[in-house]
Write an enzyme that holds these catalytic residues in place. Structure first.
Site, PDB file in Angstrom:
ATOM      1  N   GLU A 187     -44.726 -31.390  42.987  1.00  0.00           N
ATOM      2  CA  GLU A 187     -45.400 -32.578  43.492  1.00  0.00           C
ATOM      3  C   GLU A 187     -44.407 -33.694  43.859  1.00  0.00           C
ATOM      4  O   GLU A 187     -43.530 -34.040  43.066  1.00  0.00           O
ATOM      5  CB  GLU A 187     -46.409 -33.070  42.438  1.00  0.00           C
ATOM      6  CG  GLU A 187     -47.195 -34.307  42.835  1.00  0.00           C
ATOM      7  CD  GLU A 187     -47.946 -34.159  44.134  1.00  0.00           C
ATOM      8  OE1 GLU A 187     -48.654 -33.170  44.317  1.00  0.00           O
ATOM      9  OE2 GLU A 187     -47.807 -35.045  44.999  1.00  0.00           O
ATOM     10  N   THR A 222     -50.448 -32.573  49.949  1.00  0.00           N
ATOM     11  CA  THR A 222     -50.212 -31.267  49.310  1.00  0.00           C
ATOM     12  C   THR A 222     -50.898 -30.151  50.085  1.00  0.00           C
ATOM     13  O   THR A 222     -50.322 -29.074  50.288  1.00  0.00           O
ATOM     14  CB  THR A 222     -50.774 -31.239  47.873  1.00  0.00           C
ATOM     15  OG1 THR A 222     -50.376 -32.414  47.200  1.00  0.00           O
ATOM     16  CG2 THR A 222     -50.279 -30.034  47.116  1.00  0.00           C
ATOM     17  N   HIS A 242     -46.866 -37.512  40.386  1.00  0.00           N
ATOM     18  CA  HIS A 242     -47.671 -38.041  41.491  1.00  0.00           C
ATOM     19  C   HIS A 242     -47.710 -39.568  41.409  1.00  0.00           C
ATOM     20  O   HIS A 242     -47.757 -40.118  40.322  1.00  0.00           O
ATOM     21  CB  HIS A 242     -49.095 -37.472  41.417  1.00  0.00           C
ATOM     22  CG  HIS A 242     -49.889 -37.677  42.673  1.00  0.00           C
ATOM     23  ND1 HIS A 242     -50.342 -38.919  43.069  1.00  0.00           N
ATOM     24  CD2 HIS A 242     -50.273 -36.804  43.638  1.00  0.00           C
ATOM     25  CE1 HIS A 242     -50.983 -38.789  44.212  1.00  0.00           C
ATOM     26  NE2 HIS A 242     -50.957 -37.523  44.587  1.00  0.00           N
ATOM     27  N   ASP A 294     -43.429 -30.631  47.768  1.00  0.00           N
ATOM     28  CA  ASP A 294     -44.554 -30.523  48.719  1.00  0.00           C
ATOM     29  C   ASP A 294     -44.496 -31.575  49.824  1.00  0.00           C
ATOM     30  O   ASP A 294     -44.864 -31.321  50.959  1.00  0.00           O
ATOM     31  CB  ASP A 294     -45.914 -30.503  47.993  1.00  0.00           C
ATOM     32  CG  ASP A 294     -46.241 -31.789  47.240  1.00  0.00           C
ATOM     33  OD1 ASP A 294     -45.338 -32.626  47.039  1.00  0.00           O
ATOM     34  OD2 ASP A 294     -47.416 -31.951  46.830  1.00  0.00           O
ATOM     35  N   HIS A 295     -44.016 -32.778  49.483  1.00  0.00           N
ATOM     36  CA  HIS A 295     -43.914 -33.855  50.479  1.00  0.00           C
ATOM     37  C   HIS A 295     -43.201 -35.026  49.829  1.00  0.00           C
ATOM     38  O   HIS A 295     -42.897 -34.970  48.634  1.00  0.00           O
ATOM     39  CB  HIS A 295     -45.302 -34.295  50.976  1.00  0.00           C
ATOM     40  CG  HIS A 295     -46.269 -34.563  49.855  1.00  0.00           C
ATOM     41  ND1 HIS A 295     -46.190 -35.685  49.062  1.00  0.00           N
ATOM     42  CD2 HIS A 295     -47.288 -33.824  49.350  1.00  0.00           C
ATOM     43  CE1 HIS A 295     -47.138 -35.641  48.149  1.00  0.00           C
ATOM     44  NE2 HIS A 295     -47.812 -34.520  48.272  1.00  0.00           N
TER      45      HIS A 295
HETATM   46  C1  GP9 Z   1     -54.150 -32.938  43.638  1.00  0.00           C
HETATM   47  C2  GP9 Z   1     -52.754 -32.777  44.084  1.00  0.00           C
HETATM   48  C3  GP9 Z   1     -52.212 -34.059  44.648  1.00  0.00           C
HETATM   49  O1  GP9 Z   1     -54.841 -31.775  43.369  1.00  0.00           O
HETATM   50  O2  GP9 Z   1     -52.603 -31.712  44.934  1.00  0.00           O
HETATM   51  O3  GP9 Z   1     -52.561 -34.236  45.939  1.00  0.00           O
HETATM   52  P1  GP9 Z   1     -51.713 -35.124  46.964  1.00  0.00           P
HETATM   53  O4  GP9 Z   1     -52.197 -36.536  46.849  1.00  0.00           O
HETATM   54  O5  GP9 Z   1     -50.270 -35.009  46.613  1.00  0.00           O
HETATM   55  O6  GP9 Z   1     -52.028 -34.517  48.281  1.00  0.00           O
HETATM   56 MN    MN Z   2     -48.749 -33.596  46.591  1.00  0.00          MN
END
Ligand code: GP9
Ligand code: MN
Length: 609
Positions: A248, A290, A405, A464-465
């Site tokens: 994340e 994500t 996050h 992921d980003h």
């Molecule tokens: C929530 C997680 C976070 O299930 O994938 O989402 P994001 O805000 O990073 O897209």
């Molecule tokens: Mn994410």
């Protein structure tokens, strides 16, 4: 003079909405005005649509109703304020699809208060003045003649058309590159952009209805003309299980980076030594965050420019990694501790061909073992092992972490490293949650070794980003001691990609690539030809460095040139250069995004064998 008096409440509203829109465009949005023409566009472009919208109060009625005008002013101000808040966090403009996925928009919820500035109250000041002047004082309003009504309409339409035509003269690809929302808003104005966006959203169902097999062929021809060169790594992980770890919000700058003498990612740093480490792979996600990274990895298609394909395009046919791997007898599963419905995952995983989704309901989630979005990464991995051990082999399993996050919250007992000491609290906390995630991955590897699953598994770990959005990026620049330049900020969008195949010697690759290339790289290592499997990605071992890594707003990074915010830079010297140097690559970027969008909006995979 008389005309002005009759139209006075409307003109008042037009002028004040225009003034504040212009102020917000210059101060609140980073539209990068480069020259006087840009400034002129930003000044003039909102006028037409503001006049047209407020004009509804005189087109059909002869008498002006100030209360109704006030309501319209309030709506326009609300849109402006909403855009401003969204922009402060995402550096982007709201689109229609995003309104339907707000429950999935991470970040803005916990931080809305933080995004509001006391100065924002000024946005509503003209409404009070209007009320005092036209409603409280009950000023008398005369009837509007047909002549003045026609004149008003003509002037509004003139401004709308002039903005569109001049915009297209200045930027011929203005509408074909409508995913470049900064460019669009700069040239046609904020409200006109929203009207255009609503029109586009309304036309989506038609794309599917009118799509045909020949559209599919056009896309197939393009991707098949770019076959990858072979490499020695083809089949290096043949038949192995595949474990993907979606890290994340993990950006590449944390790798091998110390804060106060301590490594932020000690485990990843040591893992890299025995792995393929790609140090220049970029985040290509858009509004689906994500879910966009998952979409790219599984389908090899670009994410949508607005909204998430996971939310909008569940019904489509796909040829995803789980589908391809199931032909080789792989079982596929996703592990994630959040609600099954978040990002519409439950429905989308069916379309993508997953056999099983382990979500929140499969974990023991308590207040003690949760933070921010849900279960913390350490218990998440610990509890996942029992499910993983029962999976049929070989498997393709994706683990989606959650603790790192925004806004990067962590109890003291979970902090393995002290906060950083930049002027940006978000960045200071980020260091601690990344460090926590690193520890969680370390324990996961230990557990996998203990369970005997490690030896026959290929591991693919990727960020992921971005985690630190534009608004807080100055803290990262401070931490790294870098200058605040467009190029530096662009390079910060690199995410780590670590592929660990037990028993295979590691190597660092510094050639460029994007998340869209992960799928082709996995297939390459598994010894599966990607030929008939439609994808815009290339395996990273032999990816042509001259081919641009394309971002969803049309900007890109290639070996020699970099394109961002309408400017072309030389990659090496980072000096700005003539836009013509970037033109051939801009064509490729337009072509790929356009073809990929056609596939997703037209559901073209249904025509492909
Ligand atoms: C929530 C997680 C976070 O299930 O994938 O989402 P994001 O805000 O990073 O897209
Ligand atoms: Mn994410």
């Amino acid at each position: 003079m008389k005309l002005f008096k009759k139209l006075s409440p409307i003109l008042f509203a037009v002028i004040f909405i225009w003034i504040k829109t212009v102020i917000v465009s210059f101060i609140g949005f980073n539209l990068h005005p480069e020259n006087w023409t840009d400034i002129l566009f930003m000044l003039v472009s909102p006028i037409g649509s503001i006049m047209v919208i407020l004009g509804i109060h005189i087109y059909f009625k002869r008498k002006v109703k100030p209360a109704a005008i006030l309501v319209t002013m309030l709506i326009l101000t609300g849109i402006l304020f909403g855009d401003l808040l969204y922009y402060r966090f995402y550096t982007d403009f709201v689109t229609v699809p995003i309104l339907f996925q707000f429950k999935n928009v991470g970040g803005i919820g916990p931080s809305t208060l933080e995004l509001i500035s006391p100065w924002d109250i000024l946005l509503f000041a003209d409404l009070v003045v209007f009320w005092l002047f036209y409603i409280k004082r009950k000023s008398v309003h005369e009837q509007i003649t047909n002549k003045s009504r026609r004149l008003y309409a003509a002037v509004s339409v003139f401004f709308v058309l002039m903005t569109i035509i001049l915009g297209m003269v200045k930027v011929p690809h203005l509408f074909s590159e409508s995913y470049n929302r900064q460019q669009l808003v700069k040239h046609i104005g904020l409200y006109q952009y929203h009207l255009y966006d609503i029109g586009i959203a309304a036309s989506y169902p038609l794309n599917r209805a009118f799509a045909s097999a020949s559209d599919a062929e056009a896309s197939a021809e393009y991707v098949q003309s770019h076959e990858d060169k072979p490499s020695d790594y083809f089949g290096a992980a043949k038949g192995m299980n595949v474990v993907l770890i979606s890290m994340e919000s993990t950006q590449n700058f944390v790798i091998n980076q110390k804060v106060n003498g301590q490594e932020i990612t000690p485990f990843l740093n040591s893992l890299i030594k025995d792995s393929f480490y790609f140090s220049q792979v970029y985040d290509q996600t858009a509004q689906g965050k994500t879910s966009d990274s998952e979409f790219m990895i599984d389908t090899g298609l670009y994410p949508l420019s607005s909204g998430s394909a996971f939310v909008r395009k569940t019904e489509n046919a796909y040829r995803s990694l789980p589908h391809i791997l199931s032909d080789k007898d792989y079982y596929s599963a996703v592990f994630h501790g959040n609600e099954a419905s978040f990002w519409n995952r439950e429905a989308m995983y069916d379309s993508l061909g997953y056999n099983r989704y382990f979500s929140k309901a499969d974990y023991l989630v308590t207040d003690e073992n949760s933070v921010n979005y849900g279960i913390k990464d350490i218990p998440f991995f610990q509890q996942s092992i029992q499910h993983l051990e029962k999976l049929q082999n070989p498997f393709y399993a994706r683990f989606i972490t959650l603790t790192n996050h925004f806004p990067f919250l962590l109890e003291e007992e979970d902090q393995f490293i002290p906060e950083a000491s930049t002027s940006e609290m978000v960045v200071n906390r980020y260091v601690t949650t990344v460090r926590y995630q690193d520890e969680a991955i370390k324990t996961f590897f230990q557990d996998l070794k203990a369970s005997g699953l490690y030896e026959n598994t290929m591991f693919v770990l990727y960020g992921d980003h971005y985690g630190i959005s534009d608004k807080y990026e100055h803290g990262v620049l401070e931490l790294l001691g870098q200058e605040d330049t467009i190029v530096n900020r662009m390079k910060l969008q690199s995410v780590p990609l670590i592929i660990h195949v037990p028993g295979v010697e590691g190597k660092t690759f510094s050639n460029i690539g994007g998340e869209i290339d992960i799928r082709a790289t996995i297939l390459h290592l598994l010894g599966i030809s990607d030929e008939d499997n439609f994808s815009f990605g290339h395996n990273l071992f032999t990816r042509d460095p001259n081919h641009p890594v394309i971002f969803r707003d049309g900007s890109f990074i290639a070996k020699d040139y970099l394109y961002k915010a309408g400017k072309c830079f030389k990659s090496e010297s980072e000096a700005e250069t003539d836009i013509n140097s970037c033109e051939p690559l801009m064509d490729i970027s337009r072509k790929e995004l356009g073809l990929s969008d056609n596939i997703v909006h037209g559901d073209l995979m249904r025509f492909m064998e």
